[in-house]
Scaffold this motif. Structure first.
Motif, PDB file in Angstrom:
ATOM      1  N   ALA A 188      -6.358  47.606 109.336  1.00 27.03           N
ATOM      2  CA  ALA A 188      -6.736  46.321 110.235  1.00 27.03           C
ATOM      3  C   ALA A 188      -7.493  45.607 108.522  1.00 27.03           C
ATOM      4  CB  ALA A 188      -7.988  46.591 110.892  1.00 27.03           C
ATOM      5  N   ASN A 189      -7.714  46.433 107.434  1.00 29.94           N
ATOM      6  CA  ASN A 189      -8.307  45.955 106.948  1.00 29.94           C
ATOM      7  C   ASN A 189      -6.713  45.089 105.919  1.00 29.94           C
ATOM      8  OD1 ASN A 189     -10.626  46.231 105.926  1.00 29.94           O
ATOM      9  ND2 ASN A 189      -9.696  48.572 105.400  1.00 29.94           N
ATOM     10  N   LEU A 190      -6.191  44.829 105.600  1.00 30.49           N
ATOM     11  CA  LEU A 190      -4.365  44.292 105.101  1.00 30.49           C
ATOM     12  C   LEU A 190      -3.879  43.120 105.786  1.00 30.49           C
ATOM     13  CD1 LEU A 190      -2.274  45.310 103.405  1.00 30.49           C
ATOM     14  CD2 LEU A 190      -3.225  46.955 104.095  1.00 30.49           C
ATOM     15  N   GLY A 203       1.309  46.417 103.210  1.00 30.81           N
ATOM     16  CA  GLY A 203       1.490  45.162 103.323  1.00 30.81           C
ATOM     17  C   GLY A 203       3.092  44.407 103.104  1.00 30.81           C
ATOM     18  N   HIS A 204       3.681  44.975 102.579  1.00 28.54           N
ATOM     19  CA  HIS A 204       5.119  44.934 101.927  1.00 28.54           C
ATOM     20  C   HIS A 204       5.810  44.050 103.683  1.00 28.54           C
ATOM     21  CE1 HIS A 204       9.204  45.334 100.486  1.00 28.54           C
ATOM     22  NE2 HIS A 204       9.955  45.388 101.360  1.00 28.54           N
ATOM     23  N   VAL A 210      -2.004  41.876  98.326  1.00 34.03           N
ATOM     24  CA  VAL A 210      -2.309  41.792  99.908  1.00 34.03           C
ATOM     25  C   VAL A 210      -3.382  43.440  99.831  1.00 34.03           C
ATOM     26  CG1 VAL A 210      -2.951  41.872 102.549  1.00 34.03           C
ATOM     27  CG2 VAL A 210      -1.140  39.678 101.509  1.00 34.03           C
ATOM     28  N   GLY A 211      -2.943  44.343  99.442  1.00 32.22           N
ATOM     29  CA  GLY A 211      -2.922  45.759  99.387  1.00 32.22           C
ATOM     30  C   GLY A 211      -4.136  45.567  98.538  1.00 32.22           C
ATOM     31  N   PHE A 225      -5.651  51.053  91.761  1.00 34.64           N
ATOM     32  CA  PHE A 225      -4.250  50.666  92.636  1.00 34.64           C
ATOM     33  C   PHE A 225      -3.518  50.157  92.262  1.00 34.64           C
ATOM     34  CE2 PHE A 225      -2.506  46.722  93.968  1.00 34.64           C
ATOM     35  CZ  PHE A 225      -2.514  46.957  95.375  1.00 34.64           C
ATOM     36  N   PHE A 226      -3.444  50.074  90.786  1.00 36.53           N
ATOM     37  CA  PHE A 226      -1.643  50.198  90.180  1.00 36.53           C
ATOM     38  C   PHE A 226      -1.284  51.744  90.009  1.00 36.53           C
ATOM     39  CE2 PHE A 226      -3.986  46.093  89.073  1.00 36.53           C
ATOM     40  CZ  PHE A 226      -3.249  44.963  89.456  1.00 36.53           C
ATOM     41  N   TYR A 227      -2.005  51.975  89.408  1.00 34.60           N
ATOM     42  CA  TYR A 227      -1.564  53.501  89.019  1.00 34.60           C
ATOM     43  C   TYR A 227      -0.148  53.541  90.613  1.00 34.60           C
ATOM     44  CZ  TYR A 227      -2.995  53.883  84.599  1.00 34.60           C
ATOM     45  OH  TYR A 227      -3.967  53.860  83.672  1.00 34.60           O
TER      46      TYR A 227
END
Length: 714
Positions: free
Chosen positions: A420-422, A550-551, A622-623, A648-650
């Motif tokens: 839902a958040n995505l 998101g992908h 988007v994530g 997040f990036f990790y």
């Protein structure tokens, strides 16, 4: 791929096997391109804190864990500048500790999850095999019988090549081009091959109907490049030796001469094949025709006899994928002597059947297809292969057992919140796109609102009551399973599209997007660390499974998925100006990936990997926005000195920390629509402004891009 086994249309899957061929595929990266799925992952890897890195292979059935909050900081290589190699910076020490098991071509966190899923299935199969109270004819009894048949090595060795004899006799009897066309049609669901791939798929322009689809086939190497590109000359040589070896083992006349003739035949077919990049174009590969018109356009092959033998004699229309290749392949077939075509069919028949024959056949097949093509040093154990066979024979039955045992209800609830958040994040981004006009934005929002989400496992399970499995007849079981599955496909033709059906099983570590149903699907087995951990920091989950969500949503808006509307109809819903802007952006993105060199002389193909690269870029962007939304206006906490954006990036980098054998990488860049794992980390992040801010990436580092060169699509 030798034939087109298509169950759906345009799936965007999370992963594609390294050995998958692109020659028959088009929208799908189901790791196997003939199944019409577009995938997200090609292979993952990482470092589980409670795993022993000195021991290759995940040993148990327990869920792995990563650090104290979902990421193991000790796995980083902080001697590397993030802008020079973020793949290395985020997981270099963990990468160094990865040991690829001798029976695999790659390894890491994703492969570890696949192994975990295999171990769990094995435990279930072991329990069934040990029981004496299974109801006769039950799914459980059939799973146990399938396993026993594969493990009955004494009988398999005693039979040796005997099960092939009826096939070889029929091939010798097919002594005209017309008879062989009929025989090729009959190979659907059984050992053998055809110069054309045929399957049943959802109609991309009428997504409530099934339709027959036909495309180029006939090759025994992964795709046309292996015949035409000098870099793969050694593989051609080994392939010809393998063909000769197999023909000799079945007693076929003049094995050496026929192997050379088969190679020449397939090389001509390869020259007619469309390239993997051409095969991705959903507009070009949708060519509606009739059997009569196809026969007129491609003389030299008995399409009527072929379709009738396949059980498709009554169809009045079909979709031809590579319309310009079909006449060329039919002409090559017509001019080739029957003795060569018979030898070709004999080889492909034994090649298809080798896994269910005696050890001399299965070993020969493994030595070429896994060792020589993919660099796998050791064959998987008989027991592992038996479990895979039993699972594949009744995949829904094992999936039902897996979901009951290993998928908690709370995981589904948390996934629904993430999705839902995505969706909220993407809707906001669409509204703020500067390169897209109002009309197309409205259509994109409509499509997003119509996405269907499937999580964990299907609402209904397949009925296997008509499938007979015997504990002492491996070859016969393979035949019966093939016929059962092909009849299942044929039975669809007269009914509506089953919107509840899944293209993957719950025990599959993957995810996909299906454009015809406009749906995203997340099997239970991927909803575990490092992708999703209910006890992890939310930023890591958003970087992991959030990026995956998101992908997959992004596949609905990639260069091919964007050609279908919210109802799954293949049509142009864009204004010409907006489509031109989109193409300009994707062209720039493709040029970036073309520059990535995975091994000396082996570059990523930006055109082949375009859909997955767009999915990755969208998944990260988007994530990250969805993670920010989840904070509800509050600042992200700092944990162990790391910010929320850094975590997040990790999380994104962690799921791609994989190690490959060189031969597997070579095959991947030739056939796989996914970029190698290293560039699934670096490629999207260098286009995200927040990554530069999070890690202080400065000009002069290897992967720095000036703001004006960063590609921002969705």
């Amino acid at each position: 791929m030798k034939r087109l086994l298509v169950a759906g249309a345009a799936l965007g899957a999370l992963m594609i096997p390294a050995a998958a061929s692109a020659q028959d595929s088009h929208d799908h990266a189901c790791l196997d391109e003939t199944c019409s799925v577009v995938s997200l992952v090609s292979d993952f890897a990482g470092f589980a804190q409670d795993a022993d890195p000195a021991t290759p292979g995940w040993q148990g059935t327990a869920t792995p864990s990563y650090g104290t909050w979902g990421f193991n900081l000790a796995g980083r290589d902080t001697s590397v500048n993030p802008g020079d190699d973020f793949f290395r910076y985020a997981g270099g020490l963990a990468f160094d500790q990865i040991q690829i098991p001798s029976d695999r071509t790659s390894y890491g966190a994703f492969a570890m999850l696949r192994e975990l899923s295999d171990n769990r299935v094995k435990a279930m199969v072991d329990e069934l095999v040990a029981r004496n109270d299974l109801a006769a004819g039950s799914d459980e009894a059939k799973v146990a019988a399938a396993y026993r048949s594969y493990m009955d090595q004494a009988r398999i060795e005693a039979l040796d090549a005997q099960p092939l004899q009826p096939y070889l006799a029929a091939i010798r009897a097919a002594d005209t081009h017309e008879k062989m066309a009929v025989y090729m049609g009959s190979t659907q669901g059984r050992a053998g091959s055809s110069i054309f791939g045929t399957g049943i798929t959802i109609d991309s322009k009428r997504p409530n109907e099934y339709v027959t689809s036909m495309g180029q086939g006939g090759l025994g190497l992964p795709n046309r490049d292996y015949y035409l590109d000098a870099r793969y000359a050694d593989k051609k040589e080994k392939y010809q030796a393998y063909v000769e070896r197999m023909l000799s083992m079945i007693g076929w006349d003049d094995p050496a001469g026929n192997a050379a003739a088969i190679m020449a035949f397939e090389e001509k077919i390869a020259q007619a094949h469309w390239t993997p990049i051409e095969n991705r174009d959903r507009n070009r590969t949708y060519n509606e025709t009739t059997p009569v018109r196809l026969a007129e356009a491609a003389p030299g092959f008995d399409f009527a006899g072929y379709l009738n033998a396949a059980g498709l004699g009554s169809i009045d229309r079909l979709i031809v994928r590579q319309d310009t290749a079909m006449p060329k392949i039919a002409a090559i077939y017509a001019e080739t002597p029957m003795s060569v075509i018979q030898a070709w069919q004999a080889f492909h028949t034994v090649d298809d059947a080798a896994g269910s024959l005696s050890r001399r056949f299965s070993d020969a097949q493994w030595e070429f297809r896994s060792r020589d093509l993919s660099g796998q040093p050791e064959q998987r154990s008989r027991e592992k292969r038996a479990v895979s066979f039993a699972e594949g024979a009744l995949s829904d039955a094992t999936g039902r057992m897996y979901a009951e045992r290993y998928f908690p209800a709370e995981s589904k609830a948390k996934m629904e919140e993430l999705v839902a958040n995505l969706r909220r994040a993407l809707a906001h981004r669409i509204d703020n796109l500067t390169w897209m006009g109002d009309q197309t934005q409205a259509a994109a929002q409509e499509k997003l609102s119509k996405f269907t989400v499937k999580i964990g496992y299907p609402n209904k399970w397949r009925d296997y009551s008509a499938l007979e499995i015997r504990p002492d007849d491996l070859f016969g079981n393979v035949e019966r399973i093939g016929r059962f599955n092909w009849q299942y496909q044929l039975n669809r033709m007269n009914g509506p599209v089953d919107k509840d059906e899944w293209g993957m099983t719950p025990q599959t570590v993957n995810a996909y997007y299906n454009s015809a149903n406009n749906e995203i699907v997340f099997p239970a087995a991927i909803l575990q660390p490092p992708f999703f951990d209910p006890n992890a920091d939310p930023a890591v989950n958003y970087g992991g499974i959030g990026g995956v969500i998101g992908h997959e949503i992004g596949h609905g808006f990639d260069d091919q998925g964007s050609k279908s509307d919210g109802d799954g109809v293949l049509r142009d819903w864009w204004t010409p100006e907006d489509r031109a802007n989109f193409v300009a952006l994707t062209t720039r993105l493709g040029a970036q990936y073309d520059q990535f060199e995975t091994l000396p002389g082996y570059h990523v193909q930006g055109g082949l990997t375009m859909g997955e690269n767009i999915g990755d870029a969208g998944g990260v962007a988007v994530g990250l926005d969805a993670y920010h939304l989840s904070l509800n206006g509050q600042p992200a906490p700092v944990i162990d000195g790391t910010t929320g954006d850094q975590r997040f990036f990790y999380g994104w980098a962690q799921v791609w920390n994989s190690k490959y054998r060189d031969e597997a990488l070579k095959q991947q860049v030739a056939t796989d629509p996914h970029s190698p794992a290293r560039f699934r980390v670096i490629g999207p992040l260098r286009n995200v402004d927040a990554w530069y801010d999070a890690f202080g990436v400065q000009p002069g580092t290897t992967y720095y891009l000036p703001p004006e060169e960063r590609v921002r699509i969705w």
